[in-house]
Write a protein that holds these residues in place. Structure first.
Motif, PDB file in Angstrom:
ATOM      1  N   ARG A 221       0.932  -1.145   0.052  1.00 22.71           N
ATOM      2  CA  ARG A 221       0.107  -0.047   0.048  1.00 22.71           C
ATOM      3  C   ARG A 221       0.915   1.249   0.036  1.00 22.71           C
ATOM      4  O   ARG A 221       0.480   2.267  -0.611  1.00 22.71           O
ATOM      5  CB  ARG A 221      -0.894   0.016   1.244  1.00 22.71           C
ATOM      6  CG  ARG A 221      -1.951   1.105   1.413  1.00 22.71           C
ATOM      7  CD  ARG A 221      -2.913   1.125   2.553  1.00 22.71           C
ATOM      8  NE  ARG A 221      -3.814   0.047   1.824  1.00 22.71           N
ATOM      9  CZ  ARG A 221      -4.896  -0.494   2.872  1.00 22.71           C
ATOM     10  NH1 ARG A 221      -4.662  -0.013   4.125  1.00 22.71           N
ATOM     11  NH2 ARG A 221      -5.633  -1.389   2.564  1.00 22.71           N
ATOM     12  N   SER A 222       2.094   1.280   0.630  1.00 24.98           N
ATOM     13  CA  SER A 222       2.938   2.192   0.754  1.00 24.98           C
ATOM     14  C   SER A 222       3.378   2.457  -0.801  1.00 24.98           C
ATOM     15  O   SER A 222       4.056   3.656  -1.004  1.00 24.98           O
ATOM     16  CB  SER A 222       3.948   1.933   1.505  1.00 24.98           C
ATOM     17  OG  SER A 222       4.931   1.149   0.910  1.00 24.98           O
ATOM     18  N   GLN A 223       2.918   1.818  -1.762  1.00 27.91           N
ATOM     19  CA  GLN A 223       3.571   2.217  -3.285  1.00 27.91           C
ATOM     20  C   GLN A 223       2.583   2.960  -3.883  1.00 27.91           C
ATOM     21  O   GLN A 223       2.564   3.040  -5.131  1.00 27.91           O
ATOM     22  CB  GLN A 223       3.897   0.715  -3.863  1.00 27.91           C
ATOM     23  CG  GLN A 223       5.027  -0.009  -3.240  1.00 27.91           C
ATOM     24  CD  GLN A 223       5.033  -1.415  -3.823  1.00 27.91           C
ATOM     25  OE1 GLN A 223       4.521  -1.660  -5.094  1.00 27.91           O
ATOM     26  NE2 GLN A 223       5.753  -2.316  -3.264  1.00 27.91           N
ATOM     27  N   GLU A 224       1.480   3.177  -3.302  1.00 28.37           N
ATOM     28  CA  GLU A 224       0.249   3.833  -3.985  1.00 28.37           C
ATOM     29  C   GLU A 224       0.997   5.275  -4.404  1.00 28.37           C
ATOM     30  O   GLU A 224       1.817   6.119  -3.641  1.00 28.37           O
ATOM     31  CB  GLU A 224      -0.712   4.119  -3.128  1.00 28.37           C
ATOM     32  CG  GLU A 224      -1.622   2.919  -2.876  1.00 28.37           C
ATOM     33  CD  GLU A 224      -2.871   3.104  -2.038  1.00 28.37           C
ATOM     34  OE1 GLU A 224      -2.978   4.236  -1.696  1.00 28.37           O
ATOM     35  OE2 GLU A 224      -3.620   2.044  -1.734  1.00 28.37           O
ATOM     36  N   GLY A 225       0.904   5.752  -5.796  1.00 29.85           N
ATOM     37  CA  GLY A 225       1.277   7.063  -6.267  1.00 29.85           C
ATOM     38  C   GLY A 225       2.659   6.999  -6.674  1.00 29.85           C
ATOM     39  O   GLY A 225       3.347   7.900  -6.921  1.00 29.85           O
ATOM     40  N   VAL A 226       3.545   5.762  -6.446  1.00 31.68           N
ATOM     41  CA  VAL A 226       4.663   5.704  -6.947  1.00 31.68           C
ATOM     42  C   VAL A 226       4.707   4.856  -8.317  1.00 31.68           C
ATOM     43  O   VAL A 226       4.118   3.857  -8.343  1.00 31.68           O
ATOM     44  CB  VAL A 226       5.562   4.993  -6.094  1.00 31.68           C
ATOM     45  CG1 VAL A 226       7.047   4.796  -6.468  1.00 31.68           C
ATOM     46  CG2 VAL A 226       5.697   5.421  -4.605  1.00 31.68           C
ATOM     47  N   GLY A 227       5.314   5.519  -9.241  1.00 37.32           N
ATOM     48  CA  GLY A 227       5.198   4.865 -10.620  1.00 37.32           C
ATOM     49  C   GLY A 227       5.919   3.752 -10.951  1.00 37.32           C
ATOM     50  O   GLY A 227       6.985   3.288 -10.123  1.00 37.32           O
ATOM     51  N   ASP A 228       5.665   2.780 -11.886  1.00 41.41           N
ATOM     52  CA  ASP A 228       6.512   1.715 -12.101  1.00 41.41           C
ATOM     53  C   ASP A 228       7.994   2.011 -12.491  1.00 41.41           C
ATOM     54  O   ASP A 228       8.048   3.147 -13.465  1.00 41.41           O
ATOM     55  CB  ASP A 228       5.881   0.807 -13.725  1.00 41.41           C
ATOM     56  CG  ASP A 228       4.697   0.476 -13.071  1.00 41.41           C
ATOM     57  OD1 ASP A 228       4.057   0.308 -12.064  1.00 41.41           O
ATOM     58  OD2 ASP A 228       3.859  -0.201 -14.208  1.00 41.41           O
ATOM     59  N   GLY A 229       8.845   1.224 -11.931  1.00 43.46           N
ATOM     60  CA  GLY A 229      10.127   1.294 -12.098  1.00 43.46           C
ATOM     61  C   GLY A 229      10.716   2.464 -11.180  1.00 43.46           C
ATOM     62  O   GLY A 229      11.942   2.620 -11.121  1.00 43.46           O
ATOM     63  N   GLU A 230       9.949   3.180 -10.389  1.00 43.18           N
ATOM     64  CA  GLU A 230      10.345   4.361  -9.425  1.00 43.18           C
ATOM     65  C   GLU A 230      10.761   3.626  -8.100  1.00 43.18           C
ATOM     66  O   GLU A 230      10.229   2.655  -7.861  1.00 43.18           O
ATOM     67  CB  GLU A 230       9.325   5.438  -9.276  1.00 43.18           C
ATOM     68  CG  GLU A 230       8.820   6.091 -10.622  1.00 43.18           C
ATOM     69  CD  GLU A 230       8.076   7.222 -10.519  1.00 43.18           C
ATOM     70  OE1 GLU A 230       7.589   7.367  -9.208  1.00 43.18           O
ATOM     71  OE2 GLU A 230       7.911   8.075 -11.084  1.00 43.18           O
ATOM     72  N   MET A 231      11.523   4.302  -7.421  1.00 48.22           N
ATOM     73  CA  MET A 231      12.035   3.840  -6.214  1.00 48.22           C
ATOM     74  C   MET A 231      11.139   3.994  -5.150  1.00 48.22           C
ATOM     75  O   MET A 231      10.297   4.938  -4.690  1.00 48.22           O
ATOM     76  CB  MET A 231      13.115   4.661  -5.718  1.00 48.22           C
ATOM     77  CG  MET A 231      14.033   4.142  -4.440  1.00 48.22           C
ATOM     78  SD  MET A 231      15.043   2.725  -4.679  1.00 48.22           S
ATOM     79  CE  MET A 231      16.408   3.801  -5.431  1.00 48.22           C
TER      80      MET A 231
END
Length: 447
Positions: A221-231
């Motif tokens: 869930r902490s990956q929400e708003g993080v684009g594919d391939g981004e850190m």
């Protein structure tokens, strides 16, 4: 002993299926024989089990989830993290998992989570440290550093994780998300049962699940708003000898127990968040290996993956000397371990305290083996071994890795790439170890 018996009984009655007359259970479609209890803590128990069809040994982790005390989402967070970083040669993976109703009439909303993990017969680094202390032996230095190179590579996978990136790509991320969704559904079901399955109730997620703060409870869930391939970096937050298993070959480390995993960096924007960070660290990060910024978290600070670098240094020191540097120092001085950590007060057994200038060898008289270089002054003669576990034979390159990791200011510590580079340089410079090269850690008899 009574508690072990009661938990064994509970395991047999709460699992998906039990075989009469023998301690066996079934997780999903696989049957296992319970051999013995390996460990316990809080709501969890870990058993050594054997697959009845293949005779393969596994570690089965059972987590009790009483409604309102331990959520399935939190219990399955560990498996969610394993899925996200799988497959990685130095991070443990979950073989299987199951969530069952506990069939407790007094707590109809309670659940039980089972996580099936690989079993490593050599145990963990803490087991190997204990064996060294008992047998008055030491880790072969070059093999130990190769082992720690593997630990650093496991941390690199977490510290530099990119969404849908290595090691498992989009499939691993989807597997982790599926686990999160399964856990949330189980928590909703627990809430419905606890409330008597009110047919007219429209129970929202906010009512059902006590949301864990992002810094502690969220993985995918902490990956929400993080684009594919981004850190989307993560910190392990509990690196210690007991969480590093040794492969059966004795040559490879396996980092485990990702229940403490936290998104990183964490910006401390308020005093309340600072106190919450400290409380969570007190619960999830083992005291002698905990970074100073988790003892005294300042408003305006940034808590990042450098907490793992500190713990990595403490763990390497423990393998060299027998205990955490701050355990050793607090025992020597009779002072508080936390004060030693916050003051950076530690030393190698043959050196002055780092808080008193650091790194200078103490003068040893009488039993020294070899002389200091001319003009070294107080560096003098260093004993090879003494009754305090002093090892003057620790190479300077290995000492340098520990010193770099144990800088009180997190910004001064190396990042994981720099640690890997330092270890590779040390390994290249160290001479081959004596012996037959069969790794570290002893083998356990299953008797």
């Amino acid at each position: 002993m009574a508690q072990i018996f009661m938990d064994l009984l509970s395991s047999l009655t709460n699992c998906l299926f039990c075989f009469p007359g023998s301690p066996q259970l079934k997780v999903n479609n696989r049957s296992f024989k319970l051999l013995r209890l390996l460990g316990e803590g809080g709501f969890s128990y870990v058993y050594l089990v054997q697959d009845t069809s293949t005779s393969q040994l596994y570690a089965l982790k059972k987590i009790r989830c009483p409604f309102g005390q331990e959520s399935v989402s939190l219990a399955l967070k560990e498996a969610e993290a394993y899925a996200l970083f799988s497959p990685h040669p130095h991070i443990i993976h979950a073989v299987d998992h199951a969530v069952t109703s506990a069939n407790d009439k007094s707590d109809p909303g309670s659940k039980t989570v089972y996580i099936l993990l690989p079993y490593y017969r050599r145990g963990n680094l803490q087991d190997a440290i204990n064996a060294n202390l008992v047998n008055h032996t030491q880790f072969p230095e070059r093999r130990l550093m190769i082992l720690f190179l593997g630990v650093a590579k496991a941390l690199k996978a977490m510290h530099q994780y990119r969404v849908k990136g290595a090691p498992g790509g989009a499939q691993s991320r989807q597997n982790a998300k599926n686990l999160r969704q399964e856990a949330e559904e189980a928590d909703k079901d627990a809430a419905r049962k606890a409330r008597g399955r009110r047919k007219d109730a429209d129970i929202s997620e906010e009512e059902d699940i006590e949301q864990e703060p992002l810094m502690n409870g969220e993985v995918t869930r902490s990956q929400e708003g993080v684009g594919d391939g981004e850190m989307r970096a993560y910190a392990h937050r509990d690196v210690k000898p007991g969480n590093i298993m040794i492969s059966d070959s004795g040559t490879s480390p396996i980092l485990m127990d990702l229940g403490s995993l936290a998104p990183s960096p964490l910006h401390i924007t308020s005093r309340a968040l600072a106190l919450q960070t400290q409380d969570l660290a007190a619960e999830h990060s083992t005291l002698p290996y905990r970074a100073p910024e988790l003892f005294d978290t300042k408003t305006g600070a940034v808590v990042d993956t450098k907490t793992d670098i500190w713990s990595f240094g403490c763990t390497l020191f423990a393998c060299l000397v027998g205990k955490s540097p701050f355990e050793m120092r607090s025992e020597e001085t009779g002072g508080s371990l936390s004060i030693c950590v916050l003051g950076g007060d530690w030393r190698f057994p043959d050196e002055e305290s780092m808080a008193n200038g650091g790194g200078r060898r103490k003068v040893k008289k009488g039993k020294g083996k070899g002389k200091g270089r001319e003009g070294d002054g107080e560096r003098g003669v260093v004993e090879e071994n003494d009754d305090d576990g002093d090892d003057g034979g620790i190479s300077e390159g290995v000492r340098g890795v520990v010193r770099a990791c144990l800088r009180v200011e997190s910004a001064e510590r190396p990042d994981v790439d720099e640690v890997i580079g330092m270890i590779e340089k040390v390994v290249a410079e160290l001479p081959p170890d004596d012996g037959d090269g069969d790794g570290v850690g002893g083998e356990e008899s299953e008797g």
